[in-house]
Design a protein around this motif. Structure first.
Motif, PDB file in Angstrom:
ATOM      1  N   ILE A  52      68.529  22.700  43.680  1.00  0.00           N
ATOM      2  CA  ILE A  52      67.769  21.471  43.898  1.00  0.00           C
ATOM      3  C   ILE A  52      68.474  20.343  43.153  1.00  0.00           C
ATOM      4  O   ILE A  52      69.345  20.589  42.300  1.00  0.00           O
ATOM      5  CB  ILE A  52      66.317  21.605  43.408  1.00  0.00           C
ATOM      6  CG1 ILE A  52      66.282  21.851  41.888  1.00  0.00           C
ATOM      7  CG2 ILE A  52      65.591  22.714  44.157  1.00  0.00           C
ATOM      8  CD1 ILE A  52      64.866  21.830  41.307  1.00  0.00           C
ATOM      9  N   ILE A  53      68.078  19.138  43.506  1.00  0.00           N
ATOM     10  CA  ILE A  53      68.654  17.976  42.798  1.00  0.00           C
ATOM     11  C   ILE A  53      67.857  17.780  41.508  1.00  0.00           C
ATOM     12  O   ILE A  53      66.649  17.489  41.560  1.00  0.00           O
ATOM     13  CB  ILE A  53      68.560  16.717  43.674  1.00  0.00           C
ATOM     14  CG1 ILE A  53      69.303  16.941  44.990  1.00  0.00           C
ATOM     15  CG2 ILE A  53      69.106  15.519  42.928  1.00  0.00           C
ATOM     16  CD1 ILE A  53      69.152  15.786  45.969  1.00  0.00           C
ATOM     17  N   PRO A  54      68.452  17.991  40.373  1.00  0.00           N
ATOM     18  CA  PRO A  54      67.701  17.876  39.110  1.00  0.00           C
ATOM     19  C   PRO A  54      67.197  16.459  38.888  1.00  0.00           C
ATOM     20  O   PRO A  54      67.828  15.481  39.314  1.00  0.00           O
ATOM     21  CB  PRO A  54      68.720  18.286  38.054  1.00  0.00           C
ATOM     22  CG  PRO A  54      70.059  18.117  38.680  1.00  0.00           C
ATOM     23  CD  PRO A  54      69.889  18.303  40.134  1.00  0.00           C
ATOM     24  N   LEU A  55      66.029  16.382  38.256  1.00  0.00           N
ATOM     25  CA  LEU A  55      65.366  15.142  37.888  1.00  0.00           C
ATOM     26  C   LEU A  55      64.801  14.389  39.081  1.00  0.00           C
ATOM     27  O   LEU A  55      64.003  13.461  38.921  1.00  0.00           O
ATOM     28  CB  LEU A  55      66.317  14.201  37.123  1.00  0.00           C
ATOM     29  CG  LEU A  55      66.956  14.790  35.835  1.00  0.00           C
ATOM     30  CD1 LEU A  55      67.878  13.766  35.210  1.00  0.00           C
ATOM     31  CD2 LEU A  55      65.888  15.230  34.872  1.00  0.00           C
ATOM     32  N   ILE A  56      65.194  14.788  40.290  1.00  0.00           N
ATOM     33  CA  ILE A  56      64.699  14.116  41.483  1.00  0.00           C
ATOM     34  C   ILE A  56      63.780  15.045  42.270  1.00  0.00           C
ATOM     35  O   ILE A  56      62.671  14.663  42.651  1.00  0.00           O
ATOM     36  CB  ILE A  56      65.870  13.627  42.370  1.00  0.00           C
ATOM     37  CG1 ILE A  56      66.715  12.603  41.598  1.00  0.00           C
ATOM     38  CG2 ILE A  56      65.334  13.025  43.674  1.00  0.00           C
ATOM     39  CD1 ILE A  56      67.923  12.115  42.369  1.00  0.00           C
ATOM     40  N   GLU A  57      64.287  16.246  42.518  1.00  0.00           N
ATOM     41  CA  GLU A  57      63.480  17.245  43.214  1.00  0.00           C
ATOM     42  C   GLU A  57      62.828  18.176  42.187  1.00  0.00           C
ATOM     43  O   GLU A  57      63.403  18.455  41.126  1.00  0.00           O
ATOM     44  CB  GLU A  57      64.336  18.069  44.179  1.00  0.00           C
ATOM     45  CG  GLU A  57      64.858  17.270  45.357  1.00  0.00           C
ATOM     46  CD  GLU A  57      65.671  18.139  46.300  1.00  0.00           C
ATOM     47  OE1 GLU A  57      65.756  17.807  47.488  1.00  0.00           O
ATOM     48  OE2 GLU A  57      66.221  19.171  45.834  1.00  0.00           O
ATOM     49  N   GLN A  58      61.676  18.671  42.556  1.00  0.00           N
ATOM     50  CA  GLN A  58      60.987  19.626  41.681  1.00  0.00           C
ATOM     51  C   GLN A  58      60.227  20.640  42.529  1.00  0.00           C
ATOM     52  O   GLN A  58      59.801  20.345  43.642  1.00  0.00           O
ATOM     53  CB  GLN A  58      60.037  18.912  40.737  1.00  0.00           C
ATOM     54  CG  GLN A  58      58.922  18.157  41.437  1.00  0.00           C
ATOM     55  CD  GLN A  58      57.948  17.536  40.450  1.00  0.00           C
ATOM     56  OE1 GLN A  58      58.040  17.762  39.253  1.00  0.00           O
ATOM     57  NE2 GLN A  58      57.007  16.754  40.963  1.00  0.00           N
ATOM     58  N   VAL A  59      60.080  21.843  41.966  1.00  0.00           N
ATOM     59  CA  VAL A  59      59.334  22.904  42.645  1.00  0.00           C
ATOM     60  C   VAL A  59      57.842  22.621  42.431  1.00  0.00           C
ATOM     61  O   VAL A  59      57.337  22.697  41.306  1.00  0.00           O
ATOM     62  CB  VAL A  59      59.724  24.289  42.117  1.00  0.00           C
ATOM     63  CG1 VAL A  59      58.848  25.363  42.772  1.00  0.00           C
ATOM     64  CG2 VAL A  59      61.202  24.570  42.390  1.00  0.00           C
ATOM     65  N   ALA A  60      57.137  22.333  43.526  1.00  0.00           N
ATOM     66  CA  ALA A  60      55.723  21.991  43.423  1.00  0.00           C
ATOM     67  C   ALA A  60      54.817  23.217  43.478  1.00  0.00           C
ATOM     68  O   ALA A  60      53.714  23.216  42.904  1.00  0.00           O
ATOM     69  CB  ALA A  60      55.337  21.024  44.544  1.00  0.00           C
TER      70      ALA A  60
END
Length: 304
Positions: A52-60
């Motif tokens: 994933i793109i760190p700091l932008i995408e997150q596992v919800a």
């Protein structure tokens, strides 16, 4: 200057390494991760190595695809006013990966949703039935719960595998009463079987007594017939060989012989019979009666 430059490279390398580590997501088997970009659903991560793109995408959300079980205890009242606690076990799972979106974003708490439908279905069925019928219709209640949940939860991406009524627990006093009723019923049946067995024994015993008496009567009749034939033959033989001996003499001799035999049969160590002397006059009277009967029989034959 060189030292500052080296420190900057080290810091940059550490930052890149940390960002690389933060971007790695390892999804276990039978699981699916939902990824959001600034709070909006973006994509889905499947089992294996993902980035994933760190700091932008997150596992919800981390959704398990395994079958799970929800146990629901429902307290309700039967038609005969008995309060019971019914335990219903619901086995469910997310039907497929594409259904994970609906399962997460359309339901805040799917377990509470299913529990509400279980309560509604059970409390609609149990009050219509007596306690005994509730125990007999467990499968019907399970079927109704499954159909209700299936029709409702499928649109949210959940598949209902099974719905089982695993326990029906009435109040302890009701249990004690039911046990007493069952015990009394068993005792009644045991008494009926015992009485029937005794009846059969009495009938068999009566039949045995009947057959025994029949055989005994036949034996006595045969014995008397043999004695009569023996007496007849003995009298005929004696009178043929000695003309001076009359029928009366033969009967007296046989009578005396039988009398002595009877006295001898009482002469045993275990005998408790006390014999009194028999007057000879009574023997003479008996012989006279026998002779009279014989003469009457001869006369009847001649007349015939």
């Amino acid at each position: 200057m060189n030292n500052d430059f080296n420190i900057m490279w080290v810091v940059a390398a550490v930052v890149v390494l940390l960002l690389l580590i933060a971007s790695v997501r390892i999804v276990p088997q039978q699981s699916v991760y939902l990824v959001e970009l600034f709070g909006r659903y973006r994509r889905m991560l499947t089992p294996g190595l993902n980035f994933i793109i760190p700091l932008i995408e997150q596992v919800a959300h981390k959704q398990s695809m395994r079958t799970r079980q929800l146990d629901v205890d429902v307290e309700t009242k039967t038609n005969d006013n008995v309060f019971v606690i019914v335990r219903v076990s619901v086995q469910y799972r997310v039907s497929n990966e594409t259904a994970v979106y609906n399962a997460f974003y359309q339901l805040e708490n799917p377990e509470w949703q299913m529990q509400s439908y279980v309560f509604d279905t059970v409390r609609a069925q149990i009050p219509k039935q007596n306690l005994d019928a509730v125990f007999d219709n467990k499968d019907s209640i399970s079927k109704d719960v499954k159909e209700q949940l299936r029709d409702t939860m499928e649109e949210y991406g959940f598949e209902i595998i099974a719905s089982l009524v695993t326990d029906i627990d009435p109040d302890q006093s009701v249990k004690d009463s039911m046990n007493q009723i069952n015990a009394a019923e068993r005792e009644r049946r045991a008494a009926e079987h015992k009485a029937e067995a005794e009846k059969i024994m009495l009938v068999k015993q009566a039949e045995a007594d009947k057959e025994s008496k029949i055989l005994q009567g036949q034996g006595i009749a045969g014995q008397r017939l043999a004695i009569a034939e023996g007496l007849r033959d003995s009298i005929a033989m004696v009178t043929d060989q000695a003309n001076d001996i009359t029928s009366k003499d033969v009967i007296d001799l046989l009578k005396f012989t039988n009398y002595v035999d009877v006295l001898g049969s009482f002469d045993t160590a275990a005998s408790k019979v006390i014999m009194l002397p028999q007057p000879t006059g009574q023997l003479d009277s008996l012989s006279s009666d026998i002779l009279s009967a014989m003469e009457a029989a001869k006369d009847s034959k001649k007349d015939g």
